[in-house]
Design an enzyme around this catalytic site. Sequence first.
Site, PDB file in Angstrom:
ATOM      1  N   PRO A  79       0.824  -1.220   0.000  1.00  0.00           N
ATOM      2  CA  PRO A  79       0.000   0.000   0.000  1.00  0.00           C
ATOM      3  C   PRO A  79       0.851   1.260   0.000  1.00  0.00           C
ATOM      4  O   PRO A  79       1.817   1.383   0.770  1.00  0.00           O
ATOM      5  CB  PRO A  79      -0.806  -0.138   1.294  1.00  0.00           C
ATOM      6  N   CYS A  80       0.473   2.221  -0.853  1.00  0.00           N
ATOM      7  CA  CYS A  80       1.344   3.367  -1.108  1.00  0.00           C
ATOM      8  C   CYS A  80       1.048   4.647  -0.320  1.00  0.00           C
ATOM      9  O   CYS A  80       1.887   5.558  -0.338  1.00  0.00           O
ATOM     10  CB  CYS A  80       1.337   3.699  -2.594  1.00  0.00           C
ATOM     11  N   PRO A  81      -0.115   4.814   0.365  1.00  0.00           N
ATOM     12  CA  PRO A  81      -0.386   6.094   1.027  1.00  0.00           C
ATOM     13  C   PRO A  81       0.735   6.618   1.921  1.00  0.00           C
ATOM     14  O   PRO A  81       0.967   7.835   1.950  1.00  0.00           O
ATOM     15  CB  PRO A  81      -1.658   5.796   1.836  1.00  0.00           C
ATOM     16  N   TYR A  83       3.749   6.805   1.459  1.00  0.00           N
ATOM     17  CA  TYR A  83       4.818   7.422   0.668  1.00  0.00           C
ATOM     18  C   TYR A  83       4.275   8.402  -0.367  1.00  0.00           C
ATOM     19  O   TYR A  83       5.019   8.905  -1.200  1.00  0.00           O
ATOM     20  CB  TYR A  83       5.627   6.332  -0.048  1.00  0.00           C
TER      21      TYR A  83
END
Length: 351
Positions: A79-81, A83
């Site tokens: 999951p990217c949130p 960064y």
Amino acid sequence: MQCVSLFSGCGGLDLGLERSGFKILLANDIDSFCQQSYLANWPNAKFYLGSVTDLTSELLKKYLKEDFDKVDLLAGGPPCPPYSKSRFYRKEKPRALDDPIGWETLEGYLFVLSLLQPKTFLLENVPGLAYKVHKSALDLIIKRASVLGYKCIGKVINTADYGIPQIRERFFLIGTKKGEFLFPEATHKNPNSEGLFDVIKRPWETAGAAIGDLDNEENSNDEGHFAGGKYNNLLKEIPPGDNYLYFTEKRGHPNPQFKWRSRYWSFLLKLSPNLPSWTIQARRSNNMGPFHWRNRILRIEEIKRLQTFPDNWILSGNIERQWRQIGNAVPPLMAEVIGNSIIDHINKHYV
């Protein structure tokens, strides 16, 4: 070539890898709607619904059986949130490894990597993972991978440079135990660029070419696709390819409505049929674009095209859940290009 997929979503990365020649032995996601979409398109797939941290050696052996030690590629995008750019503005939320979910999912990925010890691994994320402010997270990945014998190389890629009709920057980290991986050369270019080698590249694919045939006057204002909210009238005045900055004093508007850079860049952002789409976000919104040049929210059929999914790709859940699955996905065409290079690398250095 055999692959295990983590954080598989609705299958964008896996579809591209499959097209390049990989067989997906096992897919995983914690979202039941993603699982439903995945199995609707691959009815015979093995899919583990649950946290990546559940994937112990025993569980992986149960699913993979005799293929447990025959995995060529581990692929996935945690999951990217933690960064993402949004965390620079939302100060109340933790960033990078300070985010519990970011830490847990990254640890889960690295743990599965240590169990399977594949020939190569692919880790995909937002470009922010490569920013200096997140250096500790990227250093952790590379250090842990190097202990396992992997040499890593990372690159921020604009998918428009590879024929995807969308300006979408993503960070890809490739690790391999033999040889040095080479990222594929770009095949397309910004038509306004004048680089030394750009003469042999094709111009970017446009949103108009990708989705123009899906729209007509009769359905251009379908109920449920109203865009702009209370700013709908302003949206209609914004030229294709522009955003709310059109209505600022700095841009010379005679009746400014907004201050310069006072909103997210995607606020009232409108597609141009003559350019690639801007990044398709994971959240469907009535004031955050990109919107269709006909001043409406894009349809699921259109964002599938802009993400290079097949028209017949099945998605589970309501329209918001479907949008989220497509918005979070790796464009299958981009995954296929990367997959081809990984297979070439394995054939060169392992066979």
